[in-house]
Design a protein around this motif. Sequence first.
Motif, short mmCIF file in Angstrom:
data_model
loop_
_atom_site.label_atom_id
_atom_site.label_comp_id
_atom_site.label_asym_id
_atom_site.label_seq_id
_atom_site.Cartn_x
_atom_site.Cartn_y
_atom_site.Cartn_z
N CYS A 26 -29.18 -16.37 24.58
CA CYS A 26 -27.33 -15.35 25.32
C CYS A 26 -27.71 -15.06 26.86
O CYS A 26 -29.45 -14.37 26.75
CB CYS A 26 -27.77 -14.24 24.16
SG CYS A 26 -27.12 -14.36 22.61
N ALA A 32 -23.61 -19.28 19.17
CA ALA A 32 -22.85 -19.86 18.84
C ALA A 32 -21.51 -18.32 18.72
O ALA A 32 -20.53 -18.19 18.45
CB ALA A 32 -21.93 -20.77 18.15
N CYS A 36 -21.59 -16.41 21.97
CA CYS A 36 -22.60 -16.22 23.31
C CYS A 36 -22.04 -15.32 23.89
O CYS A 36 -22.44 -14.77 24.75
CB CYS A 36 -22.08 -17.47 23.71
SG CYS A 36 -22.73 -18.64 23.27
N THR A 75 -27.85 -12.76 19.77
CA THR A 75 -27.66 -12.11 18.31
C THR A 75 -28.61 -13.15 17.80
O THR A 75 -29.37 -13.74 17.80
CB THR A 75 -26.40 -13.58 18.89
OG1 THR A 75 -25.12 -13.20 19.53
CG2 THR A 75 -25.61 -13.70 17.10
#
Length: 133
Positions: A14, A56, A58, A63
């Motif tokens: 990220c 997924a 992003c 995350t």
Amino acid sequence: MTGLGVTIFVCVSCRRTLHDGQSYDHPGEELVPALESRLKDAGAGNVTVTPVECLAVCKRPCTVAVTGQEKWGYIIGDLDPEHHAGEVVQAALAYQRSEDGIVPWKDRPPTFRKGVVARMPPRGFTQPESETV
Ligand code: FES
């Protein structure tokens, strides 16, 4: 299935835009050691932190995914390693105590309440007929 191991997968890919609006850092790289340190202090040896590349989500750095055997899994975003490591640990421990991974609302720290992106059923899960919509 309470008490079994839990894994916190942390996205280390990220990118978080910094104040200058042009450069960026990878907050997941800070979150990994921050979580490991707090888990060690808490004596939570059966909660593992595992770096991963991209979950997924992003656009909501950084995350994590919280998973456990035969439990619902959660993806949580918008985490800041400086401010939220303690809450992630708190959420992981509440998750570990839960029977099926679904943590009661009252036991969810603010980042968990606001940051949940998705939850995923455990492998092989089937919805009890009386609960289908
Ligand atoms: S780069 Fe972190 S979720 Fe995609």
